[in-house]
Scaffold this active site. Structure first.
Site, PDB file in Angstrom:
ATOM      1  N   GLY A  11       0.809  -0.842  -0.110  1.00 42.61           N
ATOM      2  CA  GLY A  11      -0.189  -0.177  -0.207  1.00 42.61           C
ATOM      3  C   GLY A  11       1.185   1.229  -0.100  1.00 42.61           C
ATOM      4  N   ARG A  76       1.443  -5.106  -5.333  1.00 38.40           N
ATOM      5  CA  ARG A  76       2.249  -6.552  -4.131  1.00 38.40           C
ATOM      6  C   ARG A  76       2.141  -7.844  -5.720  1.00 38.40           C
ATOM      7  NH1 ARG A  76      -2.645  -4.005  -1.594  1.00 38.40           N
ATOM      8  NH2 ARG A  76      -1.840  -3.199   0.808  1.00 38.40           N
ATOM      9  N   GLY A 106       5.625  -2.357   3.929  1.00 37.78           N
ATOM     10  CA  GLY A 106       5.578  -2.846   5.412  1.00 37.78           C
ATOM     11  C   GLY A 106       5.639  -4.483   5.149  1.00 37.78           C
ATOM     12  N   ASP A 107       4.661  -4.719   6.593  1.00 37.21           N
ATOM     13  CA  ASP A 107       5.237  -6.241   6.963  1.00 37.21           C
ATOM     14  C   ASP A 107       5.344  -7.170   5.632  1.00 37.21           C
ATOM     15  OD1 ASP A 107       2.732  -6.370   6.449  1.00 37.21           O
ATOM     16  OD2 ASP A 107       2.300  -7.219   8.702  1.00 37.21           O
ATOM     17  N   GLY A 108       4.791  -7.302   4.894  1.00 39.64           N
ATOM     18  CA  GLY A 108       4.214  -8.266   3.321  1.00 39.64           C
ATOM     19  C   GLY A 108       5.802  -7.329   2.004  1.00 39.64           C
ATOM     20  N   THR A 130       3.934   2.686   5.403  1.00 38.84           N
ATOM     21  CA  THR A 130       2.854   2.720   5.567  1.00 38.84           C
ATOM     22  C   THR A 130       1.910   3.010   6.452  1.00 38.84           C
ATOM     23  OG1 THR A 130       1.271   0.529   6.372  1.00 38.84           O
ATOM     24  CG2 THR A 130       3.577   0.420   6.812  1.00 38.84           C
ATOM     25  N   ASP A 132      -0.293   2.494   8.139  1.00 41.67           N
ATOM     26  CA  ASP A 132      -1.035   1.476   8.992  1.00 41.67           C
ATOM     27  C   ASP A 132      -0.432   1.363  10.230  1.00 41.67           C
ATOM     28  OD1 ASP A 132      -2.607   0.223   7.077  1.00 41.67           O
ATOM     29  OD2 ASP A 132      -1.475  -1.651   7.020  1.00 41.67           O
ATOM     30  N   ASP A 134       2.025  -0.377  11.766  1.00 47.49           N
ATOM     31  CA  ASP A 134       2.490  -1.639  12.633  1.00 47.49           C
ATOM     32  C   ASP A 134       3.840  -2.370  11.993  1.00 47.49           C
ATOM     33  OD1 ASP A 134       1.733  -2.165  10.094  1.00 47.49           O
ATOM     34  OD2 ASP A 134       0.587  -3.801   9.995  1.00 47.49           O
ATOM     35  N   ARG A 167     -27.439  13.528  13.822  1.00 52.73           N
ATOM     36  CA  ARG A 167     -27.279  11.848  13.013  1.00 52.73           C
ATOM     37  C   ARG A 167     -25.708  11.234  14.136  1.00 52.73           C
ATOM     38  NH1 ARG A 167     -28.295  12.888   7.747  1.00 52.73           N
ATOM     39  NH2 ARG A 167     -30.341  12.378   6.775  1.00 52.73           N
ATOM     40  N   GLY A 175      -6.301   0.787   8.290  1.00 53.63           N
ATOM     41  CA  GLY A 175      -5.126  -0.225   9.052  1.00 53.63           C
ATOM     42  C   GLY A 175      -5.191  -1.835   9.143  1.00 53.63           C
ATOM     43  N   ARG A 176      -5.817  -2.022   8.449  1.00 51.99           N
ATOM     44  CA  ARG A 176      -5.496  -3.551   8.033  1.00 51.99           C
ATOM     45  C   ARG A 176      -6.218  -4.392   9.152  1.00 51.99           C
ATOM     46  NH1 ARG A 176      -3.383  -6.049   4.101  1.00 51.99           N
ATOM     47  NH2 ARG A 176      -2.284  -4.714   3.074  1.00 51.99           N
ATOM     48  N   SER A 226     -25.099  14.893  17.165  1.00 48.19           N
ATOM     49  CA  SER A 226     -24.048  14.245  16.780  1.00 48.19           C
ATOM     50  C   SER A 226     -23.606  12.842  17.985  1.00 48.19           C
ATOM     51  CB  SER A 226     -23.257  14.265  15.788  1.00 48.19           C
ATOM     52  OG  SER A 226     -21.998  15.151  16.808  1.00 48.19           O
ATOM     53  N   HIS A 262     -10.107   4.648  -0.014  1.00 51.50           N
ATOM     54  CA  HIS A 262      -8.784   4.498  -0.105  1.00 51.50           C
ATOM     55  C   HIS A 262      -7.771   6.726  -0.026  1.00 51.50           C
ATOM     56  CE1 HIS A 262      -8.464   0.938  -1.340  1.00 51.50           C
ATOM     57  NE2 HIS A 262      -7.615   0.695  -0.946  1.00 51.50           N
TER      58      HIS A 262
END
Ligand code: F6P
Length: 339
Positions: A11, A76, A106-108, A130, A132, A134, A167, A175-176, A226, A262
């Protein structure tokens, strides 16, 4: 060290371009050429890989620090999980005379780098990029701060219309599988509820639905206006829209669901990400020159460090306990009783 390869993978994150620029400038300073590989690891494994790489000159990176996305494109790459792909990647790097490879991702992406280690002997450095946030071992990843700001800006706008109609909104954030974005955005835009893996595991969907419905109803008794619930993606089966539907059907609570999606990945990087990316890009080149390999550059307490790649991806970085406690035990309870 004569030639470094660089690619962005997974990402995309705002600030990746700032990191590319810093790598090119730092490498140039040390008389090292930089070759950019396009479309993530596909730039290494595609049979027509020659067309997927080009030297990155100072001119090429001259005016990119403010741009979101990545000039090198991202992807990816399934082939990096296969022996065949890893061998092609190693061959491509050798054909380009690359001595060191820098991967921003990122980690991948870092798993891909570690797998490549079996087939290629050049130096390899990871830069954490990333939204995220993380990756373990670094206080922040490139892109996180901008993504949080983007989330806040969007929810501030949602708040205006939510206030006007009194509302209830459910806003789903990226953030996966981690709640860094959800917690930080939720707290910064004063969400009445923050629902994430760390504080609201959906082990029993029916019990959780009832709990949430009761809390919303109790809050509605005490207050008008709200009510904003932020929720981490991949938490509720079916996501924010399904949760809104179930609250309506089973508890007669009307909610409007909204998916930021996104939008959180795009946009010009804020100062924090540009500066972090620049520090990390320079540190990555310095690390590669000094003979380091299989490490990720990281920032801890405002100083650059190197962390073993396998350590960085072994565990997901946890959301700050203080942040979770503040939300759960103080902010959420007060929001519940506010008149
Ligand atoms: O890892 C970054 C990220 O934006 C996650 O937050 C999200 O779950 C995922 O990527 C989305 O991936 P894609 O763009 O492939 O749908």
């Amino acid at each position: 060290m004569k030639r470094i390869g660089i690619l962005t993978s997974g990402g995309d994150a705002p600030g990746m371009n700032a990191a590319i620029r810093a790598v090119v400038l730092a490498a140039h300073h040390h008389h090292i050429e930089v070759v950019g590989f396009y479309h993530g690891f596909n730039g290494l494994v595609c049979e027509e890989h020659i067309a997927m790489a080009e030297p990155l000159t100072l001119v090429k990176v001259n005016s990119i620090i403010h741009l979101g996305g990545t000039i090198l494109k991202s992807a990816r790459c399934q082939l990096m999980h296969e022996e065949k792909g890893l061998k092609i990647a190693a061959k491509t790097l050798n054909e380009h005379d690359i001595d060191g490879l820098i991967v921003i991702g990122g980690d991948g992406s870092f798993s891909g780098l570690l797998a490549l280690k079996q087939h290629w002997s050049g130096r390899m450095i990871g830069i954490p990029g990333t939204i995220d946030n993380d990756l373990d071992g670094t206080d922040y990843t490139i892109g996180f701060a901008t993504a949080v700001n983007t989330g806040i800006e969007a929810i501030d706008k949602i708040r205006d219309t939510a206030d006007a109609f009194e509302r209830i909104f459910i806003v789903e954030l990226m953030g996966r599988h981690s709640g860094h974005i959800t917690f930080n955005v939720g707290i910064a835009c004063a969400a009445e509820q923050v629902l994430s893996f760390e504080n609201f595991p959906v082990d029993d969907q029916q019990v959780r639905l009832l709990q949430l419905a009761n809390e919303i109803k109790a809050a509605q008794k005490n207050r008008h206006g709200s009510y904003i619930i932020v929720i981490a993606e991949n938490l509720w089966p079916g996501g924010a829209f399904e949760l809104a539907k179930q609250l309506n059907k089973q508890a007669d609570i009307e909610c409007t669901a909204c998916l930021l999606g996104h939008i959180q990945r795009g946009g010009s990087p804020i100062a924090k990400d540009r500066i972090l990316a620049t520090k990390m890009g320079v540190a990555a080149v310095q690390a590669i020159i000094s003979g380091e390999s299989n490490v990720m550059v990281a920032e801890k307490n405002n100083a650059m460090h190197l962390i073993a790649l396998d350590e960085a991806i072994k565990h997901q970085k946890l959301v700050s306990k203080q942040l979770i406690d503040a939300q759960q035990n103080i902010l959420a309870l007060t929001a519940q009783t506010q008149c």
